[in-house]
Design a protein around this motif. Structure first.
Motif, PDB file in Angstrom:
ATOM      1  N   GLU A  13      53.431  49.843  47.306  1.00  0.00           N
ATOM      2  CA  GLU A  13      53.777  49.539  46.022  1.00  0.00           C
ATOM      3  C   GLU A  13      53.878  47.958  46.014  1.00  0.00           C
ATOM      4  OE1 GLU A  13      58.338  49.858  44.349  1.00  0.00           O
ATOM      5  OE2 GLU A  13      57.600  51.614  45.480  1.00  0.00           O
ATOM      6  N   ILE A  14      53.732  47.454  45.041  1.00  0.00           N
ATOM      7  CA  ILE A  14      53.894  45.779  44.488  1.00  0.00           C
ATOM      8  C   ILE A  14      55.357  45.685  44.503  1.00  0.00           C
ATOM      9  CG2 ILE A  14      53.259  44.173  42.818  1.00  0.00           C
ATOM     10  CD1 ILE A  14      50.824  45.122  44.333  1.00  0.00           C
ATOM     11  N   GLN A  22      51.105  37.584  44.806  1.00  0.00           N
ATOM     12  CA  GLN A  22      51.690  38.881  44.801  1.00  0.00           C
ATOM     13  C   GLN A  22      52.029  39.352  46.173  1.00  0.00           C
ATOM     14  OE1 GLN A  22      48.968  41.784  43.663  1.00  0.00           O
ATOM     15  NE2 GLN A  22      50.003  42.298  41.954  1.00  0.00           N
ATOM     16  N   ALA A  24      53.594  43.070  48.493  1.00  0.00           N
ATOM     17  CA  ALA A  24      53.417  44.392  48.355  1.00  0.00           C
ATOM     18  C   ALA A  24      54.026  45.051  49.864  1.00  0.00           C
ATOM     19  CB  ALA A  24      51.895  45.010  47.932  1.00  0.00           C
ATOM     20  N   THR A  34      43.785  53.453  55.161  1.00  0.00           N
ATOM     21  CA  THR A  34      43.350  53.074  53.766  1.00  0.00           C
ATOM     22  C   THR A  34      42.387  51.920  53.751  1.00  0.00           C
ATOM     23  OG1 THR A  34      44.334  52.145  51.860  1.00  0.00           O
ATOM     24  CG2 THR A  34      45.138  51.300  53.668  1.00  0.00           C
ATOM     25  N   ASN A  39      36.106  48.712  50.878  1.00  0.00           N
ATOM     26  CA  ASN A  39      37.303  47.973  50.465  1.00  0.00           C
ATOM     27  C   ASN A  39      37.352  46.564  50.446  1.00  0.00           C
ATOM     28  OD1 ASN A  39      39.991  47.972  49.275  1.00  0.00           O
ATOM     29  ND2 ASN A  39      40.777  48.053  51.300  1.00  0.00           N
ATOM     30  N   HIS A  41      38.244  42.744  48.292  1.00  0.00           N
ATOM     31  CA  HIS A  41      38.972  41.929  47.343  1.00  0.00           C
ATOM     32  C   HIS A  41      38.149  40.689  47.094  1.00  0.00           C
ATOM     33  CE1 HIS A  41      42.291  44.912  47.957  1.00  0.00           C
ATOM     34  NE2 HIS A  41      42.203  44.236  49.137  1.00  0.00           N
ATOM     35  N   GLN A  46      44.385  38.172  51.522  1.00  0.00           N
ATOM     36  CA  GLN A  46      45.217  39.395  51.744  1.00  0.00           C
ATOM     37  C   GLN A  46      45.877  38.850  53.115  1.00  0.00           C
ATOM     38  OE1 GLN A  46      43.657  43.303  51.717  1.00  0.00           O
ATOM     39  NE2 GLN A  46      45.796  44.171  52.291  1.00  0.00           N
ATOM     40  N   TYR A  96      48.965  38.751  48.441  1.00  0.00           N
ATOM     41  CA  TYR A  96      47.664  38.536  47.935  1.00  0.00           C
ATOM     42  C   TYR A  96      47.654  36.916  46.838  1.00  0.00           C
ATOM     43  CZ  TYR A  96      47.099  43.542  48.464  1.00  0.00           C
ATOM     44  OH  TYR A  96      46.708  44.615  48.998  1.00  0.00           O
ATOM     45  N   PRO A  99      46.955  37.098  42.918  1.00  0.00           N
ATOM     46  CA  PRO A  99      47.223  38.432  42.634  1.00  0.00           C
ATOM     47  C   PRO A  99      45.829  39.550  42.505  1.00  0.00           C
ATOM     48  CG  PRO A  99      48.799  37.185  41.116  1.00  0.00           C
ATOM     49  CD  PRO A  99      47.532  36.342  41.719  1.00  0.00           C
ATOM     50  N   GLU A 100      46.083  40.590  43.072  1.00  0.00           N
ATOM     51  CA  GLU A 100      44.989  41.519  43.219  1.00  0.00           C
ATOM     52  C   GLU A 100      45.144  42.809  42.322  1.00  0.00           C
ATOM     53  OE1 GLU A 100      41.256  42.874  44.205  1.00  0.00           O
ATOM     54  OE2 GLU A 100      41.986  41.108  44.464  1.00  0.00           O
ATOM     55  N   TYR A 101      46.467  43.132  42.106  1.00  0.00           N
ATOM     56  CA  TYR A 101      46.833  44.449  41.259  1.00  0.00           C
ATOM     57  C   TYR A 101      47.767  43.898  40.201  1.00  0.00           C
ATOM     58  CZ  TYR A 101      44.850  46.604  45.634  1.00  0.00           C
ATOM     59  OH  TYR A 101      44.161  47.078  46.430  1.00  0.00           O
TER      60      TYR A 101
END
Length: 101
Positions: A13-14, A22, A24, A34, A39, A41, A46, A96, A99-101
């Motif tokens: 969750e952010i 950001q 999370a 995960t 995967n 960025h 990160q 991040y 921000p990534e998300y």
């Protein structure tokens, strides 16, 4: 100013962010993972800080042990997977930038 009083206890969750960064939280239960080699960025650093639990990160094929207090930087473009391989949940805080998300 932003202040987060409580963190979620499961999943990803952010929590908060600005135009520059950001935060999370991520909690993986034993045996969960995960990500994977694909995967990536592309533009964000990160940073993963381990609050509790045990796990491992595989970053560009290199395995890194994760334990409470570990701080891991995954740089832009690096393929990565996070795995909880302990008997308790792997509880992390991730930052991040940008921000990534």
């Amino acid at each position: 100013m932003k202040h987060i009083a409580e963190r979620p206890s499961a999943g990803f969750e952010i929590l908060a962010g600005t135009g520059r960064s950001q935060a999370a939280t991520m909690v993986l239960e034993p045996g969960e993972s995960t990500g994977g080699p694909g995967n990536r960025h592309q533009t964000a650093d990160q940073w993963i800080f381990v609050v509790s639990g045990a796990g491992k990160a595989i970053v560009e094929g290199q395995t890194i042990a994760l334990a409470p207090g570990s701080l891991l930087l995954i740089e832009p473009g690096e393929g990565h997977e996070i795995i909880c391989n302990g008997s308790d949940a792997l509880d992390t805080v991730t930052f991040y930038s940008p921000p990534e998300y």
